[in-house]
Write a protein that holds these residues in place. Structure first.
Motif, short mmCIF file in Angstrom:
data_model
loop_
_atom_site.label_atom_id
_atom_site.label_comp_id
_atom_site.label_asym_id
_atom_site.label_seq_id
_atom_site.Cartn_x
_atom_site.Cartn_y
_atom_site.Cartn_z
N ARG A 1 -1.50 -1.44 -13.95
CA ARG A 1 -0.50 -0.42 -13.63
C ARG A 1 -0.16 -0.49 -12.14
NH1 ARG A 1 -4.88 4.28 -15.06
NH2 ARG A 1 -5.70 4.61 -12.97
N GLU A 2 0.96 0.06 -11.80
CA GLU A 2 1.44 0.00 -10.43
C GLU A 2 0.39 0.57 -9.47
OE1 GLU A 2 5.36 1.52 -9.93
OE2 GLU A 2 5.29 1.43 -7.74
N GLY A 3 0.13 -0.16 -8.40
CA GLY A 3 -0.84 0.31 -7.41
C GLY A 3 -2.25 -0.21 -7.63
N ASP A 4 -2.48 -0.98 -8.68
CA ASP A 4 -3.82 -1.53 -8.91
C ASP A 4 -4.17 -2.62 -7.89
OD1 ASP A 4 -4.57 -0.01 -11.06
OD2 ASP A 4 -4.01 -1.49 -12.59
N ALA A 5 -5.47 -2.76 -7.66
CA ALA A 5 -5.99 -3.89 -6.88
C ALA A 5 -6.67 -4.84 -7.86
CB ALA A 5 -7.00 -3.39 -5.84
N VAL A 6 -6.24 -6.08 -7.88
CA VAL A 6 -6.72 -7.03 -8.88
C VAL A 6 -7.75 -7.98 -8.27
CG1 VAL A 6 -6.06 -8.90 -10.44
CG2 VAL A 6 -4.58 -6.91 -10.18
N PHE A 7 -8.88 -8.10 -8.93
CA PHE A 7 -9.93 -9.02 -8.52
C PHE A 7 -10.10 -10.08 -9.61
CE2 PHE A 7 -11.86 -6.94 -4.81
CZ PHE A 7 -11.10 -5.77 -4.81
N ILE A 8 -10.17 -11.32 -9.19
CA ILE A 8 -10.26 -12.41 -10.16
C ILE A 8 -11.54 -13.20 -9.89
CG2 ILE A 8 -9.14 -14.50 -11.04
CD1 ILE A 8 -6.46 -13.16 -9.98
N THR B 1 0.82 -1.21 0.00
CA THR B 1 0.00 0.00 0.00
C THR B 1 0.86 1.27 0.00
OG1 THR B 1 -0.30 -0.27 2.39
CG2 THR B 1 -2.14 -0.92 0.97
N ASN B 2 2.16 1.12 0.17
CA ASN B 2 3.06 2.25 -0.07
C ASN B 2 2.89 2.80 -1.49
OD1 ASN B 2 4.82 2.84 2.24
ND2 ASN B 2 5.48 0.71 2.04
N ARG B 3 2.43 1.93 -2.37
CA ARG B 3 2.32 2.32 -3.79
C ARG B 3 1.10 3.21 -4.04
NH1 ARG B 3 4.17 -3.38 -5.02
NH2 ARG B 3 6.36 -3.05 -5.55
N ILE B 4 0.19 3.24 -3.07
CA ILE B 4 -1.01 4.07 -3.29
C ILE B 4 -0.68 5.49 -2.85
CG2 ILE B 4 -3.47 4.32 -2.85
CD1 ILE B 4 -3.60 1.33 -2.44
N THR B 5 -0.08 6.20 -3.75
CA THR B 5 0.31 7.59 -3.52
C THR B 5 -0.88 8.49 -3.83
OG1 THR B 5 0.99 7.80 -5.81
CG2 THR B 5 2.67 7.04 -4.25
N PRO B 6 -0.81 9.77 -3.43
CA PRO B 6 -1.89 10.69 -3.81
C PRO B 6 -2.14 10.69 -5.31
CG PRO B 6 -0.50 11.69 -2.14
CD PRO B 6 0.18 10.40 -2.52
N ALA B 7 -1.10 10.57 -6.10
CA ALA B 7 -1.28 10.57 -7.55
C ALA B 7 -2.06 9.34 -8.01
CB ALA B 7 0.09 10.61 -8.23
N VAL B 8 -1.77 8.19 -7.38
CA VAL B 8 -2.47 6.95 -7.73
C VAL B 8 -3.96 7.09 -7.37
CG1 VAL B 8 -2.74 4.51 -7.09
CG2 VAL B 8 -0.46 5.43 -7.63
#
Lengths: 337, 328
Positions: free
Chosen positions: A212-219, A45-52
């Protein structure tokens, strides 16, 4: 020597051996280092930046929310001796027990529940190799009888990011390889079926999406069909499941996603591809890459919505309680379109 | 094993890979009738078949599953069906051995190679349990335990189970148990407690023996796991928990479970008088047999006989051998 004494001696020596093993494990050889620094307890979750988050907000086009979680209620599939119960306190409803001139009453609940039940998230303290957990943490030093002193779920950051649904059922149908389980009322991929990275990429291509970086993937595997039939098909649901192969797990990690959610109980294929390995995809995602896992996710509704709208992306809404030192917790999450 | 499977996959002849047609392999199982146990152990035909299904997932094979139903005529008909379906290879698991020579002739006539499980089918390579070795592992484990726990005390031994089973597998297992015991206790002659194939009878048989032998320690070799569990109850009922130890054969699901689904052999139950069970891995035959099949189909040499690698599984290693999948 009496048998009981021998047994106690065995147990004691086993305890001492395991204690020694905790102290001696070289976590640098067992678990990958975190890309977020040697002291990181947060994970992906470090990847979820304000920009993301800002970019993900563009996914909100209609404002419609679609559930991605199941109700947590008696009878849903739980493994073995796992349990979840609530007790309702209603004392003030007794006539005469009200409060004040305005006769106020109240009720509240006591949760008597394990955390990994229903739709739930796995935290960094959930899975390790020996005593080595995320970011090469020697967890033997940080466990108490009641909670973790490191890697608890309170460390998670925001999950306000883009979600992507991959409809594996449709991928398998299109490829002519869908083998259903007879207990499913609708389409589902049968238990034990391996979902590969090729299948995931086919699912993304179906809706022209690139991770893309920061996505949450649902399968969506369709296995949740059995969950929804609770309790009738609980044994089938827990007996096996379609899920990710090791290489598919590694591929998702390489895409730098923040979480992987599947409509089954363990995300990965069960039984495992290698009969001698325990939850290898868990190991890839959690300790080695800091990527969260959501099990028993509800994916049928968002898969149907994606099929009708030809759009597989959404804004993910999920918050996790700041309960200190937990390894995971049941959660609610929604796809906002 | 996985490495072997991978190598086999990589070594597929170019013509086969180019056609991208998987090998068609038929597996004629011994008996999938619900409740019927195989080889005097706790495993069912379903367990064996499921092992093949799982092993086949990542191999270039298309499986055809046939059920011999414990019937010789049906086994013969299944062999003919394998020919009719133009399979590339037949895996034959048929304890009804009288038709096995005819099955061998039929398949040979059709040019279809065969792997036999447990029972000879002509000159086909055989994959089988090593019953004598498995028995010896159990006997040796019991003897070692007695030497450590009861070094100066009178020890007796019993073999409990369907000891009158006329099959070769049980006979070899009995022989192995005695051999294993004799490695540490050369004069020990075990009593035979015959359950007649009804595991629950072990409870009374063991109780009776213990009652008749006050002051002696008892080593119990059970021929399969449900019998071991019943024998354990017999020990408990006579309140002789300090006077008995049990080692079983099979390691089926009645004695081991998962992280939540706890059974007798469990990492948290290290003090059990059921010291362990010798694993037969019948639920994993597919992982051993299919790589052999692929080697044969590639024209490679395979051993005339391959045996299961039996090991004693106890509370210390049960989750290594059978990782629990219910701890997600």
């Amino acid at each position: 020597m009496k048998l009981r004494h021998v047994a106690v001696a065995f147990a004691l020596s086993a305890f001492l051996i395991s204690g020694t093993a905790w102290a001696q494990s070289d976590c640098k050889t067992l678990v990958q280092a975190s890309p977020f620094g040697p002291d990181d307890e947060v994970g992906a979750t470090n990847r979820i930046t304000p920009a993301v988050t800002k970019a993900a907000a563009a996914e909100i086009q209609t404002g419609v929310s679609i559930p991605l979680a199941y109700n947590l209620v008696d009878g849903v599939p739980l493994f073995g001796t796992r349990f979840t119960k609530t007790m309702l306190t209603t004392a003030s409803l007794v006539p005469g027990a009200e409060y004040g001139k305005n006769k106020l009453t109240y009720m509240e609940d006591t949760y008597l529940s394990q955390s990994h039940v229903g739709t739930h998230i796995d935290g960094m303290g959930h899975i390790g190799i020996k005593d080595c957990y995320y970011n090469q943490t020697p967890m033997g030093k940080y466990v108490t009888q009641n909670y973790l002193k490191k890697l608890g779920i309170e460390n998670m950051k925001s999950f306000a990011t883009r979600g992507v649904i991959i409809d594996a059922v449709q991928v398998f149908k299109d490829a002519g390889k869908l083998k259903k389980n007879a207990a499913c009322k609708g389409d589902c991929i049968d238990g034990g079926t391996v979902i590969t990275e090729d299948d995931l990429q086919a699912g993304l291509k179906m809706y022209n999406v690139t991770l893309r970086e920061g996505d949450a993937v649902f399968i969506h595997t369709g296995w949740g069909d059995l969950f929804r039939q609770f309790p009738a098909q609980n044994a089938v649901y827990n007996g096996s499941e379609p899920g990710l192969s090791k290489s598919a797990g590694a591929w998702l990690a390489a895409q730098k996603v923040v979480l992987v959610a599947v409509d089954n109980f363990a995300v990965e294929v069960i039984p495992s591809e290698d009969k001698d390995e325990a939850f290898p995809v868990h190991v890839i995602l959690l300790p080695n890459n800091g990527i969260h896992i959501i099990e028993n996710a509800r994916t049928d509704l968002i898969a149907a919505e994606a099929a009708s709208s030809k759009r597989a992306t959404f804004f993910l809404s999920m918050t996790v309680p700041k309960a200190v030192g937990l390894t995971g917790t049941f959660v609610n999450l929604e796809a906002i379109r | 094993m996985l490495l072997g499977a991978t190598m086999a996959t990589l070594a597929i002849p170019r013509s086969r890979a180019a056609s991208s047609r998987p090998f068609r392999i038929a597996f004629a199982n011994a008996d999938e009738t619900p409740g019927v146990h195989l080889e005097g152990l706790g495993f069912t035909g379903y367990d064996v078949r499921r092992g093949f299904e799982l092993a086949a997932r990542t191999l270039p094979v298309e499986m055809i599953y046939l059920d011999n139903g414990g019937d010789a005529d049906r086994a013969m008909a299944n062999a003919e069906e394998a020919v009719r379906q133009k399979t590339d290879l037949l895996i034959e698991f048929n304890p009804e051995t009288r038709v096995n020579p005819e099955i061998a002739r039929t398949l040979k006539g059709a040019g279809i190679p065969v792997i036999a499980i447990g029972y000879k089918v002509g000159d086909a390579p055989v994959y089988a349990a090593d019953n004598q070795e498995a028995g010896a592992i159990a006997g040796e484990a019991l003897g070692d335990f007695a030497r450590q726990a009861w070094p100066d005390q009178a020890v007796i031994a019993a073999i409990v189970g369907d000891t009158g089973d006329p099959g070769d597998a049980v006979a070899a297992r009995l022989q192995g148990i005695v051999q294993g015991l004799h490695r540490s206790h050369p004069d020990l002659i075990p009593a035979m407690l015959d359950t007649g194939g009804q595991p629950s009878r072990a409870e009374a048989l063991v109780s009776r023996l213990l009652t008749a032998q006050p002051g002696r320690k008892l080593l119990i070799a059970a021929l399969e796991d449900p019998t071991a569990l019943a024998a354990k109850i017999g020990v408990e009922l006579t309140r002789r928990l300090n006077d008995a130890a049990i080692v079983s054969q099979g390691l089926d699901r009645s004695v081991h479970g998962g992280a939540s689904e706890r059974k007798e052999i469990d990492p948290t139950n290290r003090g059990s008088l059921l010291l362990g069970s010798v694993a037969y891995f019948m639920d994993r035959y597919g992982y051993d047999v299919l790589p052999i099949a692929l080697r044969m189909l590639q024209g490679l040499t395979v051993p005339a006989r391959t045996v299961t690698s039996h090991i004693l599984v106890s509370a210390r290693n049960v989750f290594m051998e059978y990782p629990p999948y219910d701890m997600n």
